[in-house]
Every structure is written in structure tokens, then in C-alpha cells.
Design a protein around this motif. Structure first.
Motif, PDB file in Angstrom:
ATOM      1  N   ARG A  83     -37.511  11.325  52.538  1.00 50.57           N
ATOM      2  CA  ARG A  83     -38.753  11.655  51.841  1.00 50.57           C
ATOM      3  C   ARG A  83     -39.963  11.213  52.665  1.00 50.57           C
ATOM      4  O   ARG A  83     -40.039  10.070  53.110  1.00 50.57           O
ATOM      5  N   LEU A  84     -40.899  12.126  52.838  1.00 51.21           N
ATOM      6  CA  LEU A  84     -42.100  11.843  53.614  1.00 51.21           C
ATOM      7  C   LEU A  84     -43.116  11.077  52.765  1.00 51.21           C
ATOM      8  O   LEU A  84     -43.179  11.252  51.544  1.00 51.21           O
ATOM      9  N   PRO A  85     -43.954  10.251  53.393  1.00 52.78           N
ATOM     10  CA  PRO A  85     -44.902   9.429  52.641  1.00 52.78           C
ATOM     11  C   PRO A  85     -46.064  10.260  52.096  1.00 52.78           C
ATOM     12  O   PRO A  85     -46.361  11.360  52.580  1.00 52.78           O
ATOM     13  N   VAL A  86     -46.741   9.700  51.105  1.00 53.44           N
ATOM     14  CA  VAL A  86     -47.892  10.375  50.498  1.00 53.44           C
ATOM     15  C   VAL A  86     -48.938  10.700  51.557  1.00 53.44           C
ATOM     16  O   VAL A  86     -49.599  11.749  51.495  1.00 53.44           O
ATOM     17  N   GLU A  87     -49.094   9.833  52.550  1.00 52.25           N
ATOM     18  CA  GLU A  87     -50.096  10.054  53.585  1.00 52.25           C
ATOM     19  C   GLU A  87     -49.869  11.358  54.335  1.00 52.25           C
ATOM     20  O   GLU A  87     -50.832  12.013  54.772  1.00 52.25           O
ATOM     21  N   PHE A  88     -48.622  11.759  54.499  1.00 48.76           N
ATOM     22  CA  PHE A  88     -48.336  13.033  55.160  1.00 48.76           C
ATOM     23  C   PHE A  88     -48.933  14.188  54.362  1.00 48.76           C
ATOM     24  O   PHE A  88     -49.589  15.076  54.922  1.00 48.76           O
TER      25      PHE A  88
END
Length: 392
Positions: free
Chosen positions: A6-11
Motif C-alpha cells: 500500500r502506497l502512503p497518503v503522500e503519494f
């Protein structure tokens, strides 16, 4: 250390900022996107689409993105740390329209960009919701999706590693059966086995597995069935002399890779050798042609001309390839009608093939990353004639 899918919110915040710039440059006050892939790309919310609307409303200014979804999906979206303000409605069709819940939270946009796939019915609903708004098709998200971010490239690379292992597992199942004197597996048995290997690897080695429509698996077909480019696995049991394909792939973090190989069971005939070598040469030409600055149409022609020059044009059924990313098939299209210029960090499939009715199909595919000066395959299973002949 486990691989994080899962990619971070910042991405997603970075992606949204780039799409906002595109919307603003095109004169849109906001964009509205309802395709599940666009929703996932913009917010990180992966879901099973149905009749209940799930849409992203993205203002062109710096206001928060809004994710409209049914209440039953709220907890799921929160668990996925979706990068948007969540606005939910009770049910569909509802005593009150789901769209009214969105209108309560955002100002009426003077100009609203919508994706080309938005249904006429939904366009009419939006026109009724905001009577003064101008609706126009925008390619802001689809254009942004063309060029992959480093985080996405890492997901593609991991998906390729698993895809290669799935192909190896399929071949091992056949060889083990032959050595033990058992019947060779059927297409369906092979398909089930390789899919299980792929998913098992993810759950054993990864954290936060992102579940999508096809997590791991693909098409497995032999003999005449493989002459159908998208033939489905059947109960047909492989036998010596067959040509067969493992057309496999998987998605890691929602980013796909496909890897396809054609195999020959036992000593190949001169006909099988010829067909396979022509396709292998075409696929290598495709690898060499994919580079920044070339159009999809030009690459497609260079690749498929190898098959035409060999006198096998009558067995062509499809283009060289297609874009691949958060969708298994997405723009650009490596085909005569697509003038898109390839650029660094595009990801495309390279999969020329021929299909001989009553005999078999021959296709080789790698998912390719366009680099600064060329392209390189994500998938790496070998493809020389010696590598794909299985001694029985």
C-alpha cells in the motif's frame, strides 16, 4: 522485511496536485471521476464496483478531494487510508439521490471536467444537480497515469518477479507429472496452480495486500484452443506434441504486469520451430523499437512487419501491445491508430503473436519500462527455443 504493497497518503496527494494542475490549465474548476481505476489512482481506495456510485470530486484549487461512496464502504475506505474527504450516502437508489450528498459538500462548479467513460445517464444527473455547470471531457487523469512514479515502478517490478515464478511453477507441474508417469495437467489445473502460487507468494511475503479483480493468474491454453488470442482455460489435458501458452500476470499494490510464454511439449516439428522463431524475432524487434520519442504506431509497425515479412500476416490478430499500470489494459495503445509518443517511465506490453486456426497460437509478452534511452523488460523468463521446449 515484508514488501509493503500500500502506497502512503503522500503519494496520492502528489498525484492529486499534478491532476489539479492539468484541470486548471484546461479551464476546469473541478474534475469528477468514477472509473474504479481512476478512483484508486487518485485516492488509494480500491473497491468492487457495482450499482452504487463511487466517485472522486477533485477541485482545481487546493480544497480537499472528496470521495463520494455508500455508507457501507466508509469503514473500508478508512481502513485503506483513502486520501480524500469521505462523503457517504445511505443506500442506492435511495430516498434522496446520492449526488445530493455530494452537492451538499462542494460548491457548484462553473466548469466540470469528467472522464470520457462517464455514462450519459450520470452526465444527465450531474447536469440536473448543477444546472449552470459546463460539463466537458477531460483527460487529466488518463494523461497523468501514462508516466509512472518511482513508487509505482517498484510495484511493477515486484509483480514481474512473482509473474516469472508463476511461469516457473507451471512448467514444474508439467515436468513433475511427466517424470512421475502421471497424466499431464489440464489447462484448468495449470491455471489454478499458477494462480495459487502467485497469491500465496504475496500473502507470505507482503504486507497490506491490495486485492483487485485479478490478483494473480491468467490464461492457459493448448493446441487449437491457443489459436484463440483470449481463449479461456478448459478441461483439455496437455499431451506430447502440443504447443501451449502460459499467459500470466499479477497485480502488486494494484499495479499489473503480464508475462506470456509459448512452450512446446516434446521435440518440435519444423512448423512449430518456424512459427515460434518468427514470433520471437518480432518480439525482440518490439523490445528494440520501444524507446522515448517513437510513436506507438511506429513501434507497432516495426514489430509486426517482422511477421509480415515472414509471410505469416494472415495469422495476425492483434496489435503489438498496450499500456499497463493500475489497469491491465490502459493507454497508450501500440497500434497503427495511436500517435502517442512514448516517453520515459511509460509501461507497455510487448506481445506480438500469430494464431493458426486448427493448430495453435504463438505469443510472447513482456511488460516493458521505457527508460531514458530505450526500454527494459520487467519480466525475465527466458525465451530462446531451447528454453521453451519441454522434454518429456
Amino acid at each position: 522485511m515484508a514488501f509493503q504493497q500500500r502506497l502512503p497518503v503522500e503519494f496520492y496527494q502528489r498525484v492529486q496536485a499534478r491532476v489539479r494542475d492539468r484541470l486548471s490549465a484546461a479551464g476546469h474548476d473541478a474534475g469528477l471521476f468514477d472509473h474504479p481505476d481512476d478512483v484508486a489512482y487518485l485516492t488509494g481506495f480500491f473497491h468492487h464496483p457495482g450499482e452504487r456510485p463511487v466517485v472522486v470530486y477533485l477541485p482545481a484549487d487546493h480544497a480537499d478531494a472528496v470521495l463520494l461512496l455508500p455508507e457501507l464502504e466508509r469503514e473500508h475506505a478508512e481502513w485503506q487510508r483513502s486520501a480524500a474527504q469521505l462523503v457517504s450516502y445511505p443506500e442506492f437508489p435511495g430516498v434522496r439521490s446520492p449526488w445530493r450528498y455530494l452537492a451538499d459538500e462542494v460548491p457548484a462548479p462553473a466548469g466540470l471536467g469528467v472522464s470520457a467513460g462517464l455514462s450519459i445517464g450520470r452526465q444527465q444527473q450531474l447536469a440536473g444537480l448543477w444546472p449552470g455547470s459546463r460539463l466537458a471531457v477531460t483527460t487529466a487523469v488518463s494523461d497523468e497515469r501514462l508516466r509512472k512514479h518511482p513508487e509505482e515502478i517498484a510495484l511493477h517490478a515486484e509483480a514481474a518477479r512473482i509473474t516469472d515464478r508463476m511461469i516457473e511453477a507451471g512448467i514444474a507441474l508439467i515436468i513433475d507429472a511427466a517424470r512421475a508417469g502421471r497424466d499431464l495437467p489440464s489447462e484448468a489445473e495449470l491455471a489454478g496452480h499458477v494462480g495459487s502460487v502467485g497469491t500465496s507468494m504475496m500473502y507470505a511475503e507482503h504486507e497490506n495486500v491490495v486485492v483487485v479483480g485479478l490478483l494473480a493468474g491468467g490464461l492457459v491454453y493448448a493446441g487449437p484452443n491457443s489459436a484463440k488470442p483470449h481463449g479461456l482455460p478448459s478441461g483439455y489435458r496437455l499431451r506430447p506434441g502440443d504447443t501451449f501458452m502460459l499467459s500470466l500476470g499479477c497485480a502488486v499494490g494494484g499495479r499489473y504486469v503480464e508475462g506470456e510464454r509459448t512452450f512446446l511439449l516434446g521435440e518440435p516439428s519444423s512448423e512449430q520451430r518456424r512459427y515460434y522463431e518468427v514470433v520471437r524475432q518480432a518480439q525482440q524487434t518490439g523490445i528494440d523499437s520501444i524507446r522515448p520519442g517513437i510513436t506507438c504506431a511506429e513501434s507497432n509497425k516495426l514489430c509486426l512487419d517482422v511477421i509480415r515479412a515472414a509471410g505469416l500476416e494472415q495469422f495476425l490478430r492483434h496489435r503489438q501491445g498496450h499500456g499497463i499500470g493500475i489497469g491491465m489494459h490502459e493507454p497508450p495503445w501500440l497500434e497503427d491508430g495511436d500517435s502517442t509518443v512514448l516517453a520515459e517511465n511509460f509501461v507497455v506490453s510487448n506481445e506480438p503473436g500469430i494464431y493458426v486456426p486448427g493448430h495453435a497460437g504463438y505469443r510472447i509478452s513482456d511488460s516493458m519500462l521505457v527508460t531514458a534511452d530505450g526500454a527494459k523488460p520487467f519480466t525475465s523468463y527466458p525465451k530462446s527455443l531451447d528454453d521453451i521446449v519441454i522434454d518429456l
